[in-house]
Design a protein around this motif. Structure first.
Motif, PDB file in Angstrom:
ATOM      1  N   GLN A 181      -5.280  -0.112  -4.421  1.00 12.93           N
ATOM      2  CA  GLN A 181      -5.306  -1.573  -4.512  1.00 12.93           C
ATOM      3  C   GLN A 181      -5.255  -2.276  -5.882  1.00 12.93           C
ATOM      4  OE1 GLN A 181      -4.427  -3.098  -1.836  1.00 12.93           O
ATOM      5  NE2 GLN A 181      -4.508  -5.107  -2.762  1.00 12.93           N
ATOM      6  N   SER A 187     -12.761   5.239   0.905  1.00  7.38           N
ATOM      7  CA  SER A 187     -12.744   3.956   0.340  1.00  7.38           C
ATOM      8  C   SER A 187     -12.453   3.787  -1.348  1.00  7.38           C
ATOM      9  CB  SER A 187     -13.855   3.298   0.310  1.00  7.38           C
ATOM     10  OG  SER A 187     -15.113   4.092  -0.211  1.00  7.38           O
ATOM     11  N   HIS A 236       0.857  -1.189   0.059  1.00  3.60           N
ATOM     12  CA  HIS A 236       0.096   0.049  -0.006  1.00  3.60           C
ATOM     13  C   HIS A 236       0.840   1.089   0.028  1.00  3.60           C
ATOM     14  CE1 HIS A 236      -3.660   2.186   0.828  1.00  3.60           C
ATOM     15  NE2 HIS A 236      -3.251   3.033   1.459  1.00  3.60           N
ATOM     16  N   SER A 274      -8.420   3.879  -1.525  1.00  2.00           N
ATOM     17  CA  SER A 274      -8.151   2.590  -0.941  1.00  2.00           C
ATOM     18  C   SER A 274      -8.250   1.648  -2.319  1.00  2.00           C
ATOM     19  CB  SER A 274      -8.590   2.335   0.002  1.00  2.00           C
ATOM     20  OG  SER A 274      -8.436   3.072   1.125  1.00  2.00           O
TER      21      SER A 274
END
Length: 355
Positions: free
Chosen positions: A113, A106, A47, A109
């Protein structure tokens, strides 16, 4: 450009990582890894590496408008993140990394990802067949063919055989990576000038002291000049030195692209493009006056050399308006095609643009 050799390591495989590249992610993935290894890390969060990829490329995409190609996922990620995170186009790399690494959004992320599906294992393709993700993970975790790192679910682990090499040669490895990245991006932006200097955010721009002295001589001789954008009168000590074609596109401070402008307007113009039908004629007139005055008042002024790439016979001839336009117009068109915006409305006397 060759990489430093080391007898116990397959350096040629590392160099091969950047052969036949079809996207930017390999370059920025490797730069992110080198940055973490330089700090002594051996086990590195994926990450955090994905956040660093975005941070390394942020300024190139957002400020300089360099295109990575329509299908490039990293450029698409940057565009999505700009819409969800409160980050300015000139945010520092450290600020971007910190915000993205700790973001609870979100969408951010999910965007970061996304790189996990392709980037960490496919970078290792010179060491083994990396098309099968589970098998690639397995090969990497046994350091097959002495690959540089092992890939796990949420982190990578640097191969001890490689760690010292990466640390000791970090500067050369980054230069090698940037050189290959510049070559790749030049193919995607064939008409954009100075790609290498658009890969790294310059902490402090050079001052324009010499250029201001140039224009002080011109304005001092004329008494004052009109700002080509606002028609306000400009005098020595009360003007800004302005890039006609934005610095963010040309990335140089050559005097043929610099003119005095209203200070308030210069701040609001930012990296907007001039409207040639409205602004070129007064721009050229001012440049032409400046050249003739400097040739007479300060013939040894070194900034006169800035014009020679456009006008090799400048010493004996005045500026050629049509030739000047033929130099400027394509640059404006290319900059517009790359996402730079035009000033949105005509300027009136005494009126400032708020674009």
């Amino acid at each position: 450009m060759n990489l430093p050799d080391q007898t116990n390591l397959p350096i040629s495989r590392l160099a091969a990582c950047f052969n036949n590249t079809v996207a930017t992610y390999k370059f920025y993935w490797f730069l992110a890894i080198i940055g973490r290894v330089e700090q002594g890390e051996t086990t590195i969060s994926k990450h955090h590496l994905f956040a660093e990829m975005v941070a390394h490329s942020w300024f190139t995409v957002n400020y300089f408008h360099v295109s990575f190609g329509k299908q490039d996922k990293l450029q698409q990620a940057i565009e999505r993140i700009r819409s969800t995170e409160s980050l300015t186009i000139d945010a520092s790399r450290a600020a971007i990394i910190q915000q993205l690494s700790s973001s609870t959004n979100s969408s951010t992320s999910k965007t970061l990802q996304h790189f996990d599906a392709e980037v960490p294992h496919r970078f290792l393709s010179p060491w083994f067949n990396a098309s099968d993700k589970p098998l690639a993970y397995q090969y990497s975790q046994s350091f097959t063919n002495n690959c540089p790192y092992a890939v796990f679910k949420d982190h990578i682990k640097i191969n001890p055989e490689w760690h010292v090499y990466l640390q000791n040669n970090a500067g050369i490895l980054k230069a090698f990576c940037y050189w290959n990245l510049a070559m790749y991006l030049q193919t995607k932006n064939p008409n954009v000038p100075d790609i290498p200097n658009k890969l790294i955010r310059i902490p402090v721009r050079k001052n324009l002291t010499e250029q201001r002295r140039f224009w002080d001589i011109v304005i001092g001789e004329l008494g004052s000049v009109d700002c080509i954008y606002t028609n306000s009168r400009l005098q020595v000590g009360a003007y800004a030195v302005e890039h006609f074609i934005p610095y963010a596109f040309v990335s140089h401070d050559l005097i043929w692209n610099l003119i005095p402008a209203d200070q308030s307007f210069n701040s609001s113009k930012s990296d907007k493009l001039p409207i040639l039908d409205q602004h070129f004629q007064p721009f050229f007139n001012l440049q032409n006056q400046a050249v003739e005055i400097i040739k007479y008042k300060a013939p040894k002024n070194k900034l006169l050399q800035d014009y020679l790439t456009l006008f090799p016979l400048l010493e004996n001839q005045p500026l050629d308006q049509q030739k000047f336009l033929e130099q400027v117009q394509p640059l404006i068109t290319i900059a517009s095609n790359n996402g730079f915006e035009f000033l949105t409305r005509p300027m009136k006397t005494g009126q400032l643009s708020h674009t």
